[in-house]
Design a protein around this motif. Structure first.
Motif, PDB file in Angstrom:
ATOM      1  N   VAL A 133       0.833  -1.201   0.000  1.00  0.00           N
ATOM      2  CA  VAL A 133       0.000   0.000   0.000  1.00  0.00           C
ATOM      3  C   VAL A 133       0.869   1.254   0.000  1.00  0.00           C
ATOM      4  O   VAL A 133       0.612   2.207  -0.749  1.00  0.00           O
ATOM      5  CB  VAL A 133      -0.947   0.001   1.223  1.00  0.00           C
ATOM      6  CG1 VAL A 133      -1.650   1.353   1.362  1.00  0.00           C
ATOM      7  CG2 VAL A 133      -1.985  -1.111   1.092  1.00  0.00           C
ATOM      8  N   VAL A 134       1.908   1.262   0.822  1.00  0.00           N
ATOM      9  CA  VAL A 134       2.802   2.424   0.900  1.00  0.00           C
ATOM     10  C   VAL A 134       3.513   2.642  -0.442  1.00  0.00           C
ATOM     11  O   VAL A 134       3.674   3.780  -0.899  1.00  0.00           O
ATOM     12  CB  VAL A 134       3.837   2.235   2.027  1.00  0.00           C
ATOM     13  CG1 VAL A 134       4.894   3.339   1.976  1.00  0.00           C
ATOM     14  CG2 VAL A 134       3.146   2.241   3.383  1.00  0.00           C
ATOM     15  N   THR A 135       3.901   1.553  -1.091  1.00  0.00           N
ATOM     16  CA  THR A 135       4.510   1.677  -2.420  1.00  0.00           C
ATOM     17  C   THR A 135       3.523   2.309  -3.400  1.00  0.00           C
ATOM     18  O   THR A 135       3.904   3.136  -4.235  1.00  0.00           O
ATOM     19  CB  THR A 135       4.941   0.299  -2.941  1.00  0.00           C
ATOM     20  OG1 THR A 135       5.864  -0.291  -2.020  1.00  0.00           O
ATOM     21  CG2 THR A 135       5.615   0.420  -4.311  1.00  0.00           C
ATOM     22  N   GLY A 136       2.254   1.931  -3.288  1.00  0.00           N
ATOM     23  CA  GLY A 136       1.225   2.531  -4.132  1.00  0.00           C
ATOM     24  C   GLY A 136       1.077   4.018  -3.876  1.00  0.00           C
ATOM     25  O   GLY A 136       0.928   4.813  -4.823  1.00  0.00           O
ATOM     26  N   PHE A 137       1.128   4.417  -2.593  1.00  0.00           N
ATOM     27  CA  PHE A 137       1.089   5.842  -2.257  1.00  0.00           C
ATOM     28  C   PHE A 137       2.249   6.584  -2.926  1.00  0.00           C
ATOM     29  O   PHE A 137       2.063   7.662  -3.489  1.00  0.00           O
ATOM     30  CB  PHE A 137       1.173   6.040  -0.738  1.00  0.00           C
ATOM     31  CG  PHE A 137      -0.141   5.942  -0.020  1.00  0.00           C
ATOM     32  CD1 PHE A 137      -1.238   6.675  -0.420  1.00  0.00           C
ATOM     33  CD2 PHE A 137      -0.282   5.106   1.082  1.00  0.00           C
ATOM     34  CE1 PHE A 137      -2.446   6.598   0.245  1.00  0.00           C
ATOM     35  CE2 PHE A 137      -1.478   5.015   1.753  1.00  0.00           C
ATOM     36  CZ  PHE A 137      -2.568   5.762   1.347  1.00  0.00           C
ATOM     37  N   MET A 138       3.441   5.997  -2.833  1.00  0.00           N
ATOM     38  CA  MET A 138       4.615   6.636  -3.417  1.00  0.00           C
ATOM     39  C   MET A 138       4.472   6.769  -4.933  1.00  0.00           C
ATOM     40  O   MET A 138       4.816   7.806  -5.513  1.00  0.00           O
ATOM     41  CB  MET A 138       5.866   5.819  -3.082  1.00  0.00           C
ATOM     42  CG  MET A 138       6.311   5.898  -1.634  1.00  0.00           C
ATOM     43  SD  MET A 138       6.819   7.570  -1.142  1.00  0.00           S
ATOM     44  CE  MET A 138       8.143   7.888  -2.306  1.00  0.00           C
ATOM     45  N   ALA A 139       3.952   5.712  -5.563  1.00  0.00           N
ATOM     46  CA  ALA A 139       3.777   5.747  -7.017  1.00  0.00           C
ATOM     47  C   ALA A 139       2.810   6.853  -7.417  1.00  0.00           C
ATOM     48  O   ALA A 139       3.052   7.605  -8.374  1.00  0.00           O
ATOM     49  CB  ALA A 139       3.275   4.396  -7.518  1.00  0.00           C
ATOM     50  N   TYR A 140       1.705   6.975  -6.682  1.00  0.00           N
ATOM     51  CA  TYR A 140       0.724   8.006  -7.009  1.00  0.00           C
ATOM     52  C   TYR A 140       1.262   9.403  -6.710  1.00  0.00           C
ATOM     53  O   TYR A 140       0.965  10.359  -7.432  1.00  0.00           O
ATOM     54  CB  TYR A 140      -0.579   7.775  -6.249  1.00  0.00           C
ATOM     55  CG  TYR A 140      -1.601   7.021  -7.067  1.00  0.00           C
ATOM     56  CD1 TYR A 140      -1.986   7.465  -8.322  1.00  0.00           C
ATOM     57  CD2 TYR A 140      -2.196   5.867  -6.579  1.00  0.00           C
ATOM     58  CE1 TYR A 140      -2.914   6.786  -9.079  1.00  0.00           C
ATOM     59  CE2 TYR A 140      -3.134   5.169  -7.328  1.00  0.00           C
ATOM     60  CZ  TYR A 140      -3.490   5.638  -8.577  1.00  0.00           C
ATOM     61  OH  TYR A 140      -4.414   4.959  -9.323  1.00  0.00           O
ATOM     62  N   LEU A 141       2.058   9.528  -5.652  1.00  0.00           N
ATOM     63  CA  LEU A 141       2.642  10.833  -5.341  1.00  0.00           C
ATOM     64  C   LEU A 141       3.585  11.280  -6.454  1.00  0.00           C
ATOM     65  O   LEU A 141       3.530  12.421  -6.923  1.00  0.00           O
ATOM     66  CB  LEU A 141       3.389  10.771  -4.007  1.00  0.00           C
ATOM     67  CG  LEU A 141       4.136  12.047  -3.602  1.00  0.00           C
ATOM     68  CD1 LEU A 141       3.176  13.227  -3.504  1.00  0.00           C
ATOM     69  CD2 LEU A 141       4.877  11.829  -2.278  1.00  0.00           C
ATOM     70  N   LEU A 142       4.448  10.372  -6.902  1.00  0.00           N
ATOM     71  CA  LEU A 142       5.372  10.696  -7.987  1.00  0.00           C
ATOM     72  C   LEU A 142       4.608  11.021  -9.264  1.00  0.00           C
ATOM     73  O   LEU A 142       4.938  11.980  -9.984  1.00  0.00           O
ATOM     74  CB  LEU A 142       6.325   9.525  -8.223  1.00  0.00           C
ATOM     75  CG  LEU A 142       7.378   9.286  -7.136  1.00  0.00           C
ATOM     76  CD1 LEU A 142       8.106   7.964  -7.383  1.00  0.00           C
ATOM     77  CD2 LEU A 142       8.376  10.441  -7.084  1.00  0.00           C
ATOM     78  N   ALA A 143       3.565  10.209  -9.558  1.00  0.00           N
ATOM     79  CA  ALA A 143       2.789  10.439 -10.773  1.00  0.00           C
ATOM     80  C   ALA A 143       2.016  11.749 -10.701  1.00  0.00           C
ATOM     81  O   ALA A 143       1.889  12.463 -11.701  1.00  0.00           O
ATOM     82  CB  ALA A 143       1.832   9.268 -11.000  1.00  0.00           C
ATOM     83  N   THR A 144       1.527  12.077  -9.512  1.00  0.00           N
ATOM     84  CA  THR A 144       0.761  13.312  -9.356  1.00  0.00           C
ATOM     85  C   THR A 144       1.630  14.534  -9.604  1.00  0.00           C
ATOM     86  O   THR A 144       1.184  15.516 -10.212  1.00  0.00           O
ATOM     87  CB  THR A 144       0.156  13.388  -7.941  1.00  0.00           C
ATOM     88  OG1 THR A 144      -0.705  12.268  -7.740  1.00  0.00           O
ATOM     89  CG2 THR A 144      -0.670  14.660  -7.766  1.00  0.00           C
ATOM     90  N   THR A 145       2.878  14.482  -9.145  1.00  0.00           N
ATOM     91  CA  THR A 145       3.763  15.631  -9.325  1.00  0.00           C
ATOM     92  C   THR A 145       4.081  15.882 -10.792  1.00  0.00           C
ATOM     93  O   THR A 145       4.489  16.989 -11.160  1.00  0.00           O
ATOM     94  CB  THR A 145       5.085  15.444  -8.550  1.00  0.00           C
ATOM     95  OG1 THR A 145       5.737  14.265  -9.010  1.00  0.00           O
ATOM     96  CG2 THR A 145       4.830  15.353  -7.061  1.00  0.00           C
ATOM     97  N   VAL A 146       3.903  14.876 -11.637  1.00  0.00           N
ATOM     98  CA  VAL A 146       4.162  15.086 -13.068  1.00  0.00           C
ATOM     99  C   VAL A 146       2.870  15.132 -13.881  1.00  0.00           C
ATOM    100  O   VAL A 146       2.891  15.018 -15.100  1.00  0.00           O
ATOM    101  CB  VAL A 146       5.090  13.994 -13.632  1.00  0.00           C
ATOM    102  CG1 VAL A 146       6.451  14.087 -12.987  1.00  0.00           C
ATOM    103  CG2 VAL A 146       4.514  12.597 -13.454  1.00  0.00           C
ATOM    104  N   GLY A 147       1.744  15.269 -13.178  1.00  0.00           N
ATOM    105  CA  GLY A 147       0.509  15.573 -13.886  1.00  0.00           C
ATOM    106  C   GLY A 147      -0.503  14.467 -14.079  1.00  0.00           C
ATOM    107  O   GLY A 147      -1.400  14.606 -14.917  1.00  0.00           O
ATOM    108  N   LEU A 148      -0.428  13.364 -13.300  1.00  0.00           N
ATOM    109  CA  LEU A 148      -1.409  12.308 -13.487  1.00  0.00           C
ATOM    110  C   LEU A 148      -2.824  12.780 -13.166  1.00  0.00           C
ATOM    111  O   LEU A 148      -3.782  12.414 -13.849  1.00  0.00           O
ATOM    112  CB  LEU A 148      -1.059  11.099 -12.597  1.00  0.00           C
ATOM    113  CG  LEU A 148      -1.999   9.897 -12.694  1.00  0.00           C
ATOM    114  CD1 LEU A 148      -2.083   9.399 -14.141  1.00  0.00           C
ATOM    115  CD2 LEU A 148      -1.538   8.789 -11.774  1.00  0.00           C
ATOM    116  N   ALA A 149      -2.953  13.609 -12.136  1.00  0.00           N
ATOM    117  CA  ALA A 149      -4.276  14.111 -11.778  1.00  0.00           C
ATOM    118  C   ALA A 149      -4.882  14.915 -12.926  1.00  0.00           C
ATOM    119  O   ALA A 149      -6.085  14.862 -13.175  1.00  0.00           O
ATOM    120  CB  ALA A 149      -4.198  14.972 -10.521  1.00  0.00           C
ATOM    121  N   VAL A 150      -4.039  15.689 -13.620  1.00  0.00           N
ATOM    122  CA  VAL A 150      -4.514  16.450 -14.773  1.00  0.00           C
ATOM    123  C   VAL A 150      -4.979  15.490 -15.865  1.00  0.00           C
ATOM    124  O   VAL A 150      -5.998  15.712 -16.527  1.00  0.00           O
ATOM    125  CB  VAL A 150      -3.398  17.371 -15.310  1.00  0.00           C
ATOM    126  CG1 VAL A 150      -3.852  18.061 -16.589  1.00  0.00           C
ATOM    127  CG2 VAL A 150      -3.008  18.394 -14.253  1.00  0.00           C
TER     128      VAL A 150
END
Length: 213
Positions: free
Chosen positions: A47-64
């Motif tokens: 789960v923590v690895t998933g959090f890290m993956a989403y955090l990294l992806a979010t900083t490069v625009g996944l949410a957009v």
């Protein structure tokens, strides 16, 4: 560096969300109940690895990307809902006591880690949560936006990990008590499975604007 006020703010918000049962915490509870504390902690690593993956992806625009390509968000959330529903049905349909050593299906450490990772990654609302909350706590006159986003995200992950560890320990302790009572075991198993099923439906019906991890 982020300010102490920003760090405290994200910590308090994360704590408030983490102590409320959600898809990740309920999955960790189910693993801890059925296979023990170590299994819960290994699953938490995923789960923590998933959090890290989403955090990294979010900083490069996944949410957009989720906002501009709604079908991508829908596809991931439907897959996540189906996965959680499958876990719920599996728990409810267990015939023997899943709280006794040797009973039920026991997954390997690698499988537990992968399932924890999948549970987290199949909840795209986490990326949207980061995108909605973290910018509110960023100081535009401070360090780089990227650095502040990562620091705030790491505070969130640290607090979430601590709270979820408490969920794991509490569930594993409860399992040892339930092993002595078939009736209590049955009630908790149905309740836990029912909550997972509810989260599955909730995740499947969620809209991007209401995202929470």
């Amino acid at each position: 560096m982020i300010s102490s006020t920003a760090a405290l703010g994200i910590a308090l918000i994360t704590f408030g969300l983490a102590i409320t049962p959600g898809p990740n915490s309920m999955y960790l509870v189910s693993r801890s109940l059925t296979q023990g504390r170590l299994a819960g902690l290994v699953s938490l690593g995923g789960v923590v690895t998933g959090f890290m993956a989403y955090l990294l992806a979010t900083t490069v625009g996944l949410a957009v990307l989720f906002s501009t390509v709604p079908l991508l968000f829908v596809a991931i959330k439907v897959a996540g809902a189906a996965y959680l529903l499958w876990l719920a049905i599996s728990m409810i349909r267990k015939g023997s006591s899943v709280f006794r050593p040797g009973d039920g299906r026991r997954h390997s450490a690698s499988r537990l880690y992968a399932m924890g990772l999948a549970t987290c990654l199949l909840n795209p609302k986490i990326a949207l949560f980061y995108a909605a909350l973290l910018p509110q706590l960023i100081n535009p006159d401070g360090a780089s936006i990227w650095a502040q986003t990562m620091q705030l995200g790491l505070v969130q992950i640290a607090v979430a990990t601590l709270v979820n560890t408490c969920w794991v320990v509490a569930a594993a302790t409860l399992a040892s008590v339930l092993a002595r009572s078939r009736r209590a075991e049955h009630i908790v198993r149905i309740a836990a499975g029912g909550l997972l099923a509810w989260f599955a439906v909730h995740l499947g019906l969620a809209q991007p604007a209401t995202a929470q991890p």
